[in-house]
Design a protein around this motif. Sequence first.
Motif, PDB file in Angstrom:
ATOM      1  N   ALA A   1       1.029  -1.348  -0.094  1.00 19.14           N
ATOM      2  CA  ALA A   1      -0.062   0.031   0.027  1.00 19.14           C
ATOM      3  C   ALA A   1       0.801   1.208   0.041  1.00 19.14           C
ATOM      4  CB  ALA A   1      -1.026  -0.004   1.255  1.00 19.14           C
ATOM      5  N   ALA A   2       1.919   1.395   0.934  1.00 17.98           N
ATOM      6  CA  ALA A   2       2.795   2.435   0.937  1.00 17.98           C
ATOM      7  C   ALA A   2       3.455   2.598  -0.529  1.00 17.98           C
ATOM      8  CB  ALA A   2       4.022   2.004   1.964  1.00 17.98           C
TER       9      ALA A   2
ATOM     10  N   SER B   1      -6.784   4.391   1.842  1.00 15.11           N
ATOM     11  CA  SER B   1      -6.384   4.924   0.317  1.00 15.11           C
ATOM     12  C   SER B   1      -7.557   6.087   0.017  1.00 15.11           C
ATOM     13  CB  SER B   1      -5.996   3.932  -0.416  1.00 15.11           C
ATOM     14  OG  SER B   1      -5.205   3.155  -0.138  1.00 15.11           O
TER      15      SER B   1
ATOM     16  N   GLY C   1       0.574   6.766  -6.980  1.00 14.07           N
ATOM     17  CA  GLY C   1      -0.015   7.977  -6.488  1.00 14.07           C
ATOM     18  C   GLY C   1       0.752   9.560  -6.559  1.00 14.07           C
ATOM     19  N   TYR C   2       2.159   9.214  -6.498  1.00 12.54           N
ATOM     20  CA  TYR C   2       2.888  10.385  -6.633  1.00 12.54           C
ATOM     21  C   TYR C   2       4.019  10.501  -7.705  1.00 12.54           C
ATOM     22  CZ  TYR C   2       6.371  13.640  -4.993  1.00 12.54           C
ATOM     23  OH  TYR C   2       7.316  14.847  -4.863  1.00 12.54           O
TER      24      TYR C   2
ATOM     25  N   TRP D   1       1.030   3.926  -3.172  1.00 12.26           N
ATOM     26  CA  TRP D   1       0.740   5.412  -2.867  1.00 12.26           C
ATOM     27  C   TRP D   1       2.057   6.209  -3.326  1.00 12.26           C
ATOM     28  CZ3 TRP D   1      -0.373   4.106   3.134  1.00 12.26           C
ATOM     29  CH2 TRP D   1      -1.757   3.681   3.083  1.00 12.26           C
TER      30      TRP D   1
ATOM     31  N   ASN E   1      -6.467   5.704  -8.185  1.00  9.25           N
ATOM     32  CA  ASN E   1      -6.854   4.996  -7.057  1.00  9.25           C
ATOM     33  C   ASN E   1      -7.251   3.662  -7.319  1.00  9.25           C
ATOM     34  OD1 ASN E   1      -6.756   7.351  -5.393  1.00  9.25           O
ATOM     35  ND2 ASN E   1      -8.828   7.566  -5.388  1.00  9.25           N
TER      36      ASN E   1
ATOM     37  N   ILE F   1      -3.845   1.575  -7.344  1.00  3.90           N
ATOM     38  CA  ILE F   1      -3.294   1.411  -6.103  1.00  3.90           C
ATOM     39  C   ILE F   1      -4.240   0.177  -5.493  1.00  3.90           C
ATOM     40  CG2 ILE F   1      -3.221   2.099  -3.830  1.00  3.90           C
ATOM     41  CD1 ILE F   1      -2.712   4.989  -5.016  1.00  3.90           C
TER      42      ILE F   1
END
Length: 353
Positions: free
Chosen positions: A91-92, A170, A99-100, A95, A112, A115
């Motif tokens: 998950a980390a 999330s 996500g970045y 993200w 999303n 992820i």
Amino acid sequence: MSTFERYLTVWVALCILVGIALGHFFPGFFQTVGAAEIAHVNLPVAALIWLMVIPMLIKVDFGAIGKVREHWRGIGVTLFINWAVKPFSMAALGWFFIGYVFAPYLPADQINSYIAGLIVLAAAPCTAMVFVWSNLSHGEPDFTLTQVALNDTIMVFAFAPIVGLLLGLSAITVPWETLLLSVSLYIVVPVIIAQLVRRFVLADGNGEALTRLLSFLQPLSLVALLATLVLLFGFQGEQILAQPLIIAMLAVPILVQVYFNSGLAYLLNRAAGETHSVAGPSALIGASNFFELAVAAAISLFGFHSGAALATVVGVLIEVPVMLSVVKIVNSSKGWYEAGAGVQRVARERGSA
């Protein structure tokens, strides 16, 4: 490992090409398949998933859980990695990378979902292929069997809560009814069916009948997996053609988590003094994923067209070559591993007992 299994990555790559081509030339067929569902469960895919999952669960002897004390160090390390580290580290990583880092290059409405697919992929430890990885790493068979049986038991109860928690963190809406239905359809029911079949086949006390059954079912399981991938890429084709680097970007967090989790499990086993024949499969079980279940859950939760389904398929694509590289690292580092202070200490204790 059979030739078919050894070249699984090649077959997956071919399924990507075939699925994209069929989706482009026969869109009506895929729309019909996608519409064949009840309560958000696609019936053709459900049948294929059962063909994938049940043969693998027939291999598992849940009676092996009674041997947990024999390898308690390795069992403890693997459970820690599988249930306290891997889902959360994935998950980390999702993200961070999706996500970045890669967010500007990905479709904003699917980030999303990508992820979510990574989370689903990491939330279930591998059930079937770990027997292959354990054999290739000269692993202790009783440990591998015990660990898989224990993980499958835990998965019945822990998969949905962990996925729900991490999706919620999330900020992804959790379809709890569909999630619980997926757990029932793709974990609970297949486990029951598989164990009933196993008990029936072993009723005469002859293990050869089970071996013959598994040799018949295993190819069907892999064919069902490949057929599911063709359907998935039939729906995902346009998105992939528009942005072909999506697969490479999704592969990055998966690769990082495989090497991170396998390395951490290997080091923890060395510090605990576990034997190399247990540490090897422990590292491999800690890193690999039950991608058949992940694909099924992602389709049920988010649909064929979702980024989540695509993310789980990327896990299938890289599973074999990456895990073979981990096997090579484990085998080549045996001398270094056995020179560890913890391993030497436990060996002396066992020798003096």
